[in-house]
Design an enzyme around this catalytic site. Structure first.
Site, mmCIF file in Angstrom:
data_model
loop_
_atom_site.group_PDB
_atom_site.id
_atom_site.type_symbol
_atom_site.label_atom_id
_atom_site.label_comp_id
_atom_site.label_asym_id
_atom_site.label_seq_id
_atom_site.Cartn_x
_atom_site.Cartn_y
_atom_site.Cartn_z
ATOM 1 N N GLU A 159 -46.065 1.817 -9.754
ATOM 2 C CA GLU A 159 -44.792 2.654 -9.283
ATOM 3 C C GLU A 159 -43.826 2.302 -10.088
ATOM 4 O OE1 GLU A 159 -44.212 2.780 -4.469
ATOM 5 O OE2 GLU A 159 -44.073 0.828 -5.259
ATOM 6 N N GLU A 163 -51.584 -3.644 -2.679
ATOM 7 C CA GLU A 163 -50.094 -3.561 -2.823
ATOM 8 C C GLU A 163 -49.404 -4.132 -4.157
ATOM 9 O OE1 GLU A 163 -47.863 -1.913 -1.154
ATOM 10 O OE2 GLU A 163 -45.870 -3.137 -1.808
ATOM 11 N N HIS A 169 -69.356 -4.111 -8.733
ATOM 12 C CA HIS A 169 -69.879 -2.778 -8.506
ATOM 13 C C HIS A 169 -69.154 -1.569 -9.548
ATOM 14 C CE1 HIS A 169 -72.305 -4.290 -5.508
ATOM 15 N NE2 HIS A 169 -71.402 -4.819 -4.732
ATOM 16 N N TRP A 186 -35.235 15.966 -5.098
ATOM 17 C CA TRP A 186 -36.601 15.476 -5.566
ATOM 18 C C TRP A 186 -37.427 16.941 -5.516
ATOM 19 C CZ3 TRP A 186 -41.376 15.589 -3.453
ATOM 20 C CH2 TRP A 186 -42.508 14.924 -4.175
ATOM 21 N N ASN A 213 -32.467 20.005 2.135
ATOM 22 C CA ASN A 213 -33.582 19.031 2.046
ATOM 23 C C ASN A 213 -34.668 19.198 2.964
ATOM 24 O OD1 ASN A 213 -34.048 15.830 3.792
ATOM 25 N ND2 ASN A 213 -35.307 16.738 2.167
ATOM 26 N N GLY A 214 -35.971 19.750 2.130
ATOM 27 C CA GLY A 214 -37.033 20.068 2.865
ATOM 28 C C GLY A 214 -37.899 21.027 2.278
ATOM 29 N N ARG A 222 -33.302 8.856 -2.328
ATOM 30 C CA ARG A 222 -34.345 10.226 -1.914
ATOM 31 C C ARG A 222 -34.659 11.034 -2.872
ATOM 32 N NH1 ARG A 222 -33.392 10.118 3.592
ATOM 33 N NH2 ARG A 222 -34.378 12.440 3.720
ATOM 34 N N LYS A 250 -47.498 -1.702 -6.680
ATOM 35 C CA LYS A 250 -46.098 -1.970 -7.127
ATOM 36 C C LYS A 250 -45.932 -1.931 -8.648
ATOM 37 C CE LYS A 250 -44.304 -1.849 -4.448
ATOM 38 N NZ LYS A 250 -44.053 -1.567 -3.264
ATOM 39 N N CYS A 310 -34.814 14.515 -1.217
ATOM 40 C CA CYS A 310 -33.743 15.110 -1.263
ATOM 41 C C CYS A 310 -32.603 14.505 -0.445
ATOM 42 C CB CYS A 310 -33.439 16.566 -1.066
ATOM 43 S SG CYS A 310 -34.833 17.407 -2.069
ATOM 44 N N LYS A 328 -37.947 7.625 -2.035
ATOM 45 C CA LYS A 328 -38.251 6.745 -0.959
ATOM 46 C C LYS A 328 -38.383 7.160 0.382
ATOM 47 C CE LYS A 328 -36.722 2.212 0.486
ATOM 48 N NZ LYS A 328 -37.961 1.713 -0.321
HETATM 49 C C1 G6P Z 1 -42.743 6.702 -0.428
HETATM 50 C C2 G6P Z 1 -42.240 5.201 -0.984
HETATM 51 C C3 G6P Z 1 -43.032 4.160 -0.623
HETATM 52 C C4 G6P Z 1 -43.534 4.054 0.888
HETATM 53 C C5 G6P Z 1 -43.897 5.362 1.293
HETATM 54 C C6 G6P Z 1 -43.752 5.224 2.975
HETATM 55 O O1 G6P Z 1 -43.682 6.672 -1.193
HETATM 56 O O2 G6P Z 1 -41.723 5.359 -2.311
HETATM 57 O O3 G6P Z 1 -42.375 2.964 -1.119
HETATM 58 O O4 G6P Z 1 -44.053 3.003 1.060
HETATM 59 O O5 G6P Z 1 -43.116 6.513 1.100
HETATM 60 O O6 G6P Z 1 -42.709 5.324 3.213
HETATM 61 P P1 G6P Z 1 -42.385 4.732 4.751
HETATM 62 O O7 G6P Z 1 -40.738 5.007 4.724
HETATM 63 O O8 G6P Z 1 -42.900 5.737 5.783
HETATM 64 O O9 G6P Z 1 -42.755 3.462 4.929
#
Ligand code: G6P
Length: 612
Positions: A492, A485, A508, A73, A99-100, A27, A489, A2, A607
């Site tokens: 996501e 990773e 396995h 969010w 926000n929270g 956010r 990606k 948020c 994010k």
């Molecule tokens: C969210 C984002 C990711 C990020 C993660 C940790 O899930 O979408 O891209 O890696 O948070 O965030 P930070 O800001 O702590 O790296």
């Protein structure tokens, strides 16, 4: 999660609030809303993005020089119009954005219901605004006092901005566990979850600390502690960020821009921190905890999401170069599993945003247990950067695309520097080897540039697998975390189910999934693991899997077994994640674009995850 904004000044608030919300959409983007005050309180909100709100409002917008806004969010209640912020109190006197999470909202709601209050949404926020109104009526106090008294009864996390129809010309804001920045302009004041909403108006900011509230009026900003009501002296910071860094700059998406920025961002991360002749690493943050680092029996790395993946690369780096045992943990697990931790431990906390709630809580826990916590953050002045004992910024610049790209490679770069530093001070890394790593590290930006030059080739490969429903990413050693990773990606941003696996573990379990429909991305650069990876590729090919290899120039064996190859320049094993990650980012990006997905704002994600 948020984003909240606020404006009090002399200009028309609406365009400033909308611009601010657009910059905070990373956010969350489940719904958007604003409240404008010009003698009357006008609230406009709807499900969807800020552009949906704009479209709904059209041109008929009330002129006002005071307002607040929110991009959501969803936590409590599905994304719909009633659950969108701002929320009005029952009397229509107060309006609030939040926000929270208010954890004790259910008991407060029961209390309020028994007092005759009615609720029109499923949110904890509507409970909070009504609780403030209830306190104000019961105690007969001003808005700021009502906010303060109410917040002392609240359990949870918040950054809030509140307006009252009866006390025009002021905005009350407060924070605990969610970020809040106040911008100081010329006869005008701004509020944001970060400073980007008002970057073009002022660079003078006050970061509100946890447990603080501020009353913003045309006379200025006064800050107090929520618990004690004691005044707090404001510390004014000057931002260094420029507007260009938060704009798309001609790219179709922020994610693509950020992928292409990596030669520069890694260069910025290294700059001034390494002597290229000797490989000597100079980082003030490390110097300040060098004794603790030397004495540490082990290092603990914590993070979430992509930052956790960077931590895994860090584990390989630190154990390999500095010969120190490392454990890598999801911050969310670490904080709840009664970990054994004490003053002899050094914790490295990794976070792009510096605001991730789980990481922040894990840091506080580690500090309480006496451990030294070293932060690796991207956002300057963020909560984690301020909470840690010492730290190093990644200097990747603002990352706006929700899927992390340049922040990851910058984090890995910082971890490389930490491993080199520690390897030297512990005497496990020779001067020659350290200097060699330093020289190779300095070449990484131009090697990434050459990988980026293959974008059109990667786009063709993306088209060949864009319709897949599943994908497997395999890597070994340093590139196992890269496989994780790469899979993250892809899922996501393209919503393709993808898994990352250590290549040797494939037999396995995941091998059962392989058929002609299954794309398998194998990271097989030249290096210690190359021969073993060739065997893994053979195993996949024998089951008719569709193999896409990320490998070095002239690696004919892998090439002959692959359906498609993306070449990356050779480098040292320990630096190969910095190169191997880049084609995976481009691959995911182009697959997502071909599938018509919203690359920068993937569904359900945000994010900066300020809820646990
Ligand atoms: C969210 C984002 C990711 C990020 C993660 C940790 O899930 O979408 O891209 O890696 O948070 O965030 P930070 O800001 O702590 O790296």
């Amino acid at each position: 999660m948020c984003g909240i904004v606020g404006y009090l000044g002399t200009r028309d608030a609406y365009p400033l609030l909308i611009q601010g919300l657009k910059r905070l959409e990373y956010r969350g983007y489940d719904s958007a809303g604003i409240a404008l005050f010009n003698g009357q309180l006008a609230v406009h909100k709807c499900k969807g993005k800020v552009s949906d709100l704009e479209a709904r409002m059209g041109k008929d917008v009330p002129q006002a020089s005071l307002g607040i806004g929110h991009t959501r969010w969803a936590t409590h209640g599905e994304p719909n119009d009633p659950n969108a912020h701002p929320h009005l109190s029952n009397s229509g006197r107060l309006v609030l954005v939040h926000n929270g999470i208010i954890e004790n909202f259910a008991s407060l709601k029961a209390l309020m219901t028994s007092k005759g209050y009615r609720f029109h949404s499923d949110t904890d926020t509507e409970v909070l605004v009504n609780f403030i109104e209830f306190v104000q009526d019961a105690e007969g106090v001003s808005l700021d006092q009502a906010v303060r008294i109410a917040l002392n009864e609240v359990v949870g996390a918040y950054a809030i901005a509140v307006l009252s129809k009866d006390e025009p010309g002021q905005m009350v804001v407060a924070r605990l566990g969610s970020p809040l920045v106040v911008g100081l302009g010329n006869n005008e004041y701004f509020v944001g979850s970060d400073a980007t909403p008002f970057l073009d108006s002022t660079k003078k900011v006050i970061y509100l600390e946890d447990g603080e509230m501020a009353v913003i009026s045309r006379q200025g900003v006064s800050i107090r502690e929520i618990a004690s009501d004691l005044p707090v002296d404001a510390v004014i910071h000057q931002l260094k960020m420029d507007l260009e860094s938060i704009e798309k700059g001609g790219y179709d998406h922020f994610m693509l821009k950020e992928i292409f920025e990596q030669p520069k961002s890694i260069g910025d991360t290294i700059r001034g921190r390494i002597d290229l002749k000797t490989g000597e690493v100079k980082m003030a943050g490390l110097d300040s905890i060098s004794e603790a680092l030397l004495e540490a029996q082990r290092l603990l790395i914590i993070g979430c999401g992509t930052s956790w993946h960077a931590g895994l690369v860090g584990e390989y780096l630190l154990e390999d170069l500095a010969r120190v045992p490392v454990e890598v943990e999801y911050a969310s697990e670490f904080r709840y599993r009664n970990p054994i931790i004490g003053p002899k431990d050094v914790v490295i906390a990794i976070s792009q945003s510096g605001e991730t709630a789980d990481t922040l809580a894990a840091i506080k826990m580690a500090k309480k247990a006496g451990a030294i916590v070293f932060g690796v953050c991207n956002v300057v002045g963020s909560s984690i950067a301020r909470e840690t004992t010492a730290g190093a910024y990644t200097h990747a610049g603002p990352e706006i695309g929700v899927a992390s790209t340049k922040a990851f490679t910058a984090q890995v770069t910082v971890l490389t520097l930490i491993a080199m530093y520690l390897g030297r001070v512990k005497g496990h890394l020779s001067l020659e080897h350290c200097a060699e790593i330093g020289r190779e590290l300095a070449l990484i930006p131009e090697k990434i540039t050459s990988i980026l030059g293959a974008e059109s080739h990667i786009k063709v490969i993306a088209a060949s697998i864009a319709k897949a429903n599943n994908a497997l990413f395999l890597g070994r050693g340093y590139n196992f975390p890269v496989a994780l990773e790469g899979a993250l990606k892809l899922k996501e941003i393209s919503y393709i189910h993808a898994e990352g696996y250590p290549a040797a573990e494939m037999k396995h379990g995941p091998i059962a999934l392989i058929d002609e429909q299954m794309p398998i991305v194998i990271i097989a650069p030249r290096g210690d693991m190359y021969e073993k990876l060739v065997s893994n590729v053979q195993e996949v090919k024998a089951r008719k899997g569709h193999v896409i290899s990320i490998t070095g120039q002239g690696n004919e064996e892998v090439r002959s077994l692959s359906d498609a190859v993306i070449e990356i320049p050779d480098t040292l094993d320990c630096l190969s994640p910095l190169l191997a990650t880049v084609p995976l980012q481009l691959l995911s990006y182009h697959i997502a674009v071909l599938r018509g997905c919203n690359v920068d704002q993937p569904r359900n994600l945000a994010k900066s995850v300020t809820v646990e």
